[in-house]
Motif scaffolding. Structure first.
Motif, PDB file in Angstrom:
ATOM      1  N   ASN A 155      -2.285   2.785 -10.628  1.00 26.26           N
ATOM      2  CA  ASN A 155      -3.077   3.029 -11.834  1.00 26.26           C
ATOM      3  C   ASN A 155      -3.651   1.716 -12.355  1.00 26.26           C
ATOM      4  OD1 ASN A 155      -4.120   4.652 -13.928  1.00 26.26           O
ATOM      5  ND2 ASN A 155      -2.421   4.126 -15.270  1.00 26.26           N
ATOM      6  N   GLY A 156      -4.950   1.718 -12.650  1.00 29.33           N
ATOM      7  CA  GLY A 156      -5.609   0.509 -13.130  1.00 29.33           C
ATOM      8  C   GLY A 156      -6.300  -0.294 -12.047  1.00 29.33           C
ATOM      9  N   LYS A 191      -9.909   1.437 -12.676  1.00 29.97           N
ATOM     10  CA  LYS A 191      -9.859   2.909 -12.697  1.00 29.97           C
ATOM     11  C   LYS A 191      -8.475   3.374 -13.155  1.00 29.97           C
ATOM     12  CE  LYS A 191     -13.968   3.101 -10.794  1.00 29.97           C
ATOM     13  NZ  LYS A 191     -14.134   1.683 -10.411  1.00 29.97           N
ATOM     14  N   SER A 192      -8.444   4.454 -13.951  1.00 26.19           N
ATOM     15  CA  SER A 192      -7.184   4.954 -14.501  1.00 26.19           C
ATOM     16  C   SER A 192      -6.970   6.417 -14.155  1.00 26.19           C
ATOM     17  CB  SER A 192      -7.176   4.802 -16.031  1.00 26.19           C
ATOM     18  OG  SER A 192      -7.290   3.446 -16.406  1.00 26.19           O
ATOM     19  N   GLN A 219      -6.000  11.488  -9.657  1.00 27.15           N
ATOM     20  CA  GLN A 219      -5.300  10.276  -9.228  1.00 27.15           C
ATOM     21  C   GLN A 219      -6.300   9.217  -8.772  1.00 27.15           C
ATOM     22  OE1 GLN A 219      -1.943   9.338  -8.887  1.00 27.15           O
ATOM     23  NE2 GLN A 219      -2.710   7.381  -8.110  1.00 27.15           N
ATOM     24  N   VAL A 220      -6.035   7.972  -9.130  1.00 29.40           N
ATOM     25  CA  VAL A 220      -6.839   6.871  -8.600  1.00 29.40           C
ATOM     26  C   VAL A 220      -6.581   6.772  -7.092  1.00 29.40           C
ATOM     27  CG1 VAL A 220      -7.268   4.393  -8.654  1.00 29.40           C
ATOM     28  CG2 VAL A 220      -6.806   5.616 -10.777  1.00 29.40           C
ATOM     29  N   MET A 221      -7.646   6.764  -6.303  1.00 28.16           N
ATOM     30  CA  MET A 221      -7.548   6.747  -4.842  1.00 28.16           C
ATOM     31  C   MET A 221      -8.254   5.508  -4.284  1.00 28.16           C
ATOM     32  SD  MET A 221      -5.906   9.623  -4.329  1.00 28.16           S
ATOM     33  CE  MET A 221      -6.106   9.997  -2.571  1.00 28.16           C
ATOM     34  N   TRP A 255       0.859  -1.181   0.000  1.00 31.63           N
ATOM     35  CA  TRP A 255       0.000   0.000   0.000  1.00 31.63           C
ATOM     36  C   TRP A 255       0.891   1.225   0.000  1.00 31.63           C
ATOM     37  CZ3 TRP A 255      -0.347   3.966   3.608  1.00 31.63           C
ATOM     38  CH2 TRP A 255      -1.428   4.835   3.477  1.00 31.63           C
ATOM     39  N   SER A 256       0.566   2.204  -0.850  1.00 38.71           N
ATOM     40  CA  SER A 256       1.418   3.383  -0.987  1.00 38.71           C
ATOM     41  C   SER A 256       0.797   4.580  -0.280  1.00 38.71           C
ATOM     42  CB  SER A 256       1.635   3.709  -2.466  1.00 38.71           C
ATOM     43  OG  SER A 256       2.379   4.888  -2.617  1.00 38.71           O
TER      44      SER A 256
END
Length: 224
Positions: free
Chosen positions: A186-187, A191-192, A151-153, A125-126
């Protein structure tokens, strides 16, 4: 007359009893509050390591695309023809807890969440994501253009457990629920991330500023 005296005596006794209860309650509340740590205090101990904390039973929610934010300077077209220019952009997205406090500003929080999510979902997890690039943009006369990015969250909910070597606020352990919102890969869940060029008409004040020496009849870049 006897009945009246009894009623008056009973009413006075009830009033005194109620007053005593109110005073007792008012006296007890501050003491009880002093024995209860706020979540901010517990989180501070988790950050510093004074409390031996774990983030238990993490549950990842479905990823979603966050809000668009301006990530470049703005191009003001004060000329009479279309202005095309390559613009650089950069974006850094961090993670926050349910109080809106950053979990990346030092301390142990981000690492504890990552450890828990990795153990439960077998992927890291970032707590922060940075990205930069450049993009050609065209702005029409009398308009302002800039680059925005989303950003994808993803949210992860769990329960913090704080363990002290000696009792603090009267206990060795404290528990509280929390939701951490951070950038996702991403992805994730289909979701992108998105990068777009946005434009708008200049305001009257901005049009007037086009007449100064540096911008007159030109396309100028102004810091965001």
């Amino acid at each position: 007359m006897k009945t009246t005296r009894v009623k008056r005596h009973t009413a006075r006794a009830l009033s005194v009893a109620l007053s005593a209860c109110a005073v007792a309650a008012a006296t007890a509340l501050p003491a009880a509050a002093a024995d209860q740590p706020t979540r901010e205090l517990l989180m501070a101990d988790c950050r510093s390591g004074e409390g031996k904390c774990t983030f238990n039973s993490p549950k990842l929610e479905e990823a979603y695309l966050g809000e668009f934010r301006q990530v470049s300077n703005a191009l003001y077209n004060c000329s009479t023809s279309d202005a095309t220019q390559s613009m650089t952009w950069d974006d850094t997205v961090g993670a926050t807890d349910s109080l809106g406090v950053s979990v990346t500003a030092g301390g142990n929080i981000a690492g504890l969440v990552d450890l828990s999510v990795t153990a439960s979902y077998s992927h890291s997890w970032s707590s922060s994501h940075s990205e930069s690039s450049s993009l050609n943009m065209t702005v029409k006369p009398g308009e302002v253009g800039w680059i925005s990015r989303a950003q994808v969250m993803q949210k992860v909910t769990g329960t913090w457990q704080t363990h002290y070597d000696s009792p603090k606020w009267g206990h060795y352990y404290w528990f509280f629920q929390d939701t951490i919102t951070g950038p996702a890969k991403n992805g994730t869940d289909g979701k992108s991330n998105a990068v777009v060029v946005k434009t708008r008409k200049m305001t009257a004040a901005e049009k007037r500023s086009c007449n100064d020496g540096s911008a007159n009849g030109k396309a100028v870049v102004r810091a965001r």
